[in-house]
Design an enzyme around this catalytic site. Structure first.
Site, PDB file in Angstrom:
ATOM      1  N   MET A  21      -8.336   5.415   2.174  1.00  0.00           N
ATOM      2  CA  MET A  21      -7.829   6.259   3.258  1.00  0.00           C
ATOM      3  C   MET A  21      -6.511   5.698   3.790  1.00  0.00           C
ATOM      4  SD  MET A  21     -11.389   7.108   5.291  1.00  0.00           S
ATOM      5  CE  MET A  21     -10.601   8.350   6.339  1.00  0.00           C
ATOM      6  N   ASP A  26      -4.236  14.093   2.986  1.00  0.00           N
ATOM      7  CA  ASP A  26      -4.881  14.198   1.673  1.00  0.00           C
ATOM      8  C   ASP A  26      -6.099  13.284   1.543  1.00  0.00           C
ATOM      9  OD1 ASP A  26      -2.983  16.075   0.800  1.00  0.00           O
ATOM     10  OD2 ASP A  26      -1.609  14.495   0.192  1.00  0.00           O
ATOM     11  N   SER A  27      -5.935  12.012   1.866  1.00  0.00           N
ATOM     12  CA  SER A  27      -7.069  11.102   1.755  1.00  0.00           C
ATOM     13  C   SER A  27      -8.120  11.387   2.823  1.00  0.00           C
ATOM     14  CB  SER A  27      -6.602   9.644   1.842  1.00  0.00           C
ATOM     15  OG  SER A  27      -5.949   9.377   3.066  1.00  0.00           O
ATOM     16  N   CYS A 114       2.268  -0.588  -6.722  1.00  0.00           N
ATOM     17  CA  CYS A 114       1.186  -0.677  -5.739  1.00  0.00           C
ATOM     18  C   CYS A 114      -0.111  -0.125  -6.319  1.00  0.00           C
ATOM     19  CB  CYS A 114       1.577   0.078  -4.468  1.00  0.00           C
ATOM     20  SG  CYS A 114       0.408  -0.093  -3.109  1.00  0.00           S
ATOM     21  N   CYS A 211       6.905   2.701   1.985  1.00  0.00           N
ATOM     22  CA  CYS A 211       6.267   2.257   3.223  1.00  0.00           C
ATOM     23  C   CYS A 211       6.928   1.048   3.866  1.00  0.00           C
ATOM     24  CB  CYS A 211       4.779   2.011   3.001  1.00  0.00           C
ATOM     25  SG  CYS A 211       4.397   0.631   1.906  1.00  0.00           S
TER      26      CYS A 211
END
Length: 380
Positions: A21, A26-27, A114, A211
């Site tokens: 999450m 979306d998650s 990642c 990020c």
């Protein structure tokens, strides 16, 4: 007993699934959907970089606000939720490689790294430790079963959202454990589900930035990680004529036109090659950006490796472009050579080349070198 929607021959309530999450819609919908279907759902969010900085950051995943949003969603749908501090491993496995790649004159894709390391290796191992039968993510990609019953990775129904390009490093073992519930949906349908479930993130904008790169200022990140990396050098044309000077090749990317720092030129010029060994930025006309062949290293196969004679594939060499026809040949060392049927512009080392058979991902690798359609550039 019939097989449930995640492919297990047991009731959903007896199937534990860990959902990665990020705090985005979306998650969050992935977790809510699986909980609604009766699965034993556990949510995990990763803290990937400095929380104090992250709280002030918008438009990126895994930031402080996103951790808060993921926690609120988990509380609302009634599932346990854990935040794991992966900051040090994220820095070591993703951020350090990001900086080094730019210094090598490449254009890296940290989101792939990642997925390759922190998410689909470390987090997946944690999911197994929690007794999960599988791990689900909010990626727009499909996991299908071939005729042999082997899991395959295929493009999402919503091709505009398809993320298969970013998942080419997924191994067969990982794919067997992963699930992608949103792969058969389109984005408006996902947002509508978020509204139906009453999720606070239903209208949350999609992540745009890397990020750990505030406002796209990647040079600042590299300077912090690699002090002294900005070495001045020359800007030259295809014939070696010096047109200007730069303050570091990491400030430039293949295909760049604006902000070159050269004047007195009538025709538009683009960055067509970076030469870190000689600290040179090479510029040329738009047609010099055309690439006819690509050397690919560190190839990961989800289909059977090709033979020496090669096969016809669809190749995707940029995340923002559709796959194009190409011939794929395997080298002696396991690397591959991709011959494009029609030249593609602006292909850069450090990016990925992903191979498809129709919608199915056969594999992919990292672009090590490009062969220009322009003979002058090919000779440099």
């Amino acid at each position: 007993m019939s097989v449930n929607s995640l492919g297990f021959d047991r009731a959903p309530e007896n199937t534990r699934v860990v959902v990665a999450m990020s705090g985005g819609v979306d998650s969050s919908v992935t977790a809510a959907l699986l909980k609604d279907q009766g699965y034993d759902v556990v949510g995990i969010t990763l803290q990937l970089y400095d929380h104090g900085v992250a709280v002030q950051k918008k438009g990126a995943c895994c930031a402080g606000q996103d951790i808060h949003d993921a926690r609120r969603v988990a509380e609302a749908i009634g599932i346990p939720h854990y935040v794991l501090d992966y900051e040090s491993r994220f820095k070591d496995q993703v951020m350090e490689e990001f900086a080094d790649s730019y210094i090598r004159g490449e254009t890296p894709i940290p989101c792939v790294r990642c997925n390759q390391t922190v998410k689909f290796k470390d987090l997946l191992a944690t999911a197994r430790d929690l007794g999960a039968d599988c791990m689900a993510t909010g990626h727009y990609v499909q996991r299908t079963l071939g005729g042999s019953g082997k899991a395959q990775l295929t493009r999402a129904v919503d091709l505009g959202r398809d993320q298969s390009y970013f998942l080419f490093t997924t191994t067969q073992e990982q794919l067997d454990f992963l699930r992608f519930p949103l792969g058969g949906m389109e984005k408006p349908e996902v947002r509508a589900l978020a509204e139906t479930y009453g999720l606070t993130v239903a209208d949350k904008p999609d992540s745009q930035d890397i990020c750990f790169v505030p406002e796209g200022r990647y040079v600042d990140v590299i300077e912090r990680l690699r002090p002294g990396a900005l070495e001045a050098g020359e800007i030259v044309d295809l014939d070696g004529n010096v047109l200007g000077h730069h303050e570091g090749i990491i400030r430039y990317t293949i295909g760049q036109r604006r902000g070159l720092g050269i004047g007195g030129v009538t025709d538009p010029l683009y960055v067509v090659k970076l030469d870190p060994a000689n600290k040179r930025v090479i510029v040329g006309p738009k047609e010099a950006l055309d690439t006819r062949a690509i050397a690919v290293k560190d190839v990961n196969w989800l289909g059977e490796p090709v033979g020496a004679d090669g096969i016809e594939v669809l190749a995707r060499v940029r995340s923002t472009r559709p796959p194009v026809p190409a011939t794929l040949r395997l080298g002696d060392n396991g690397d591959a050579m991709l011959e494009l049927h029609d030249p593609e512009a602006g292909v850069s080392p450090g990016q990925a080349a992903v191979f498809y058979d129709g919608d199915r991902v056969l594999g992919g690798g990292w672009i090590a070198k490009t062969v220009s359609a322009d003979k002058r550039l090919a000779a440099i």
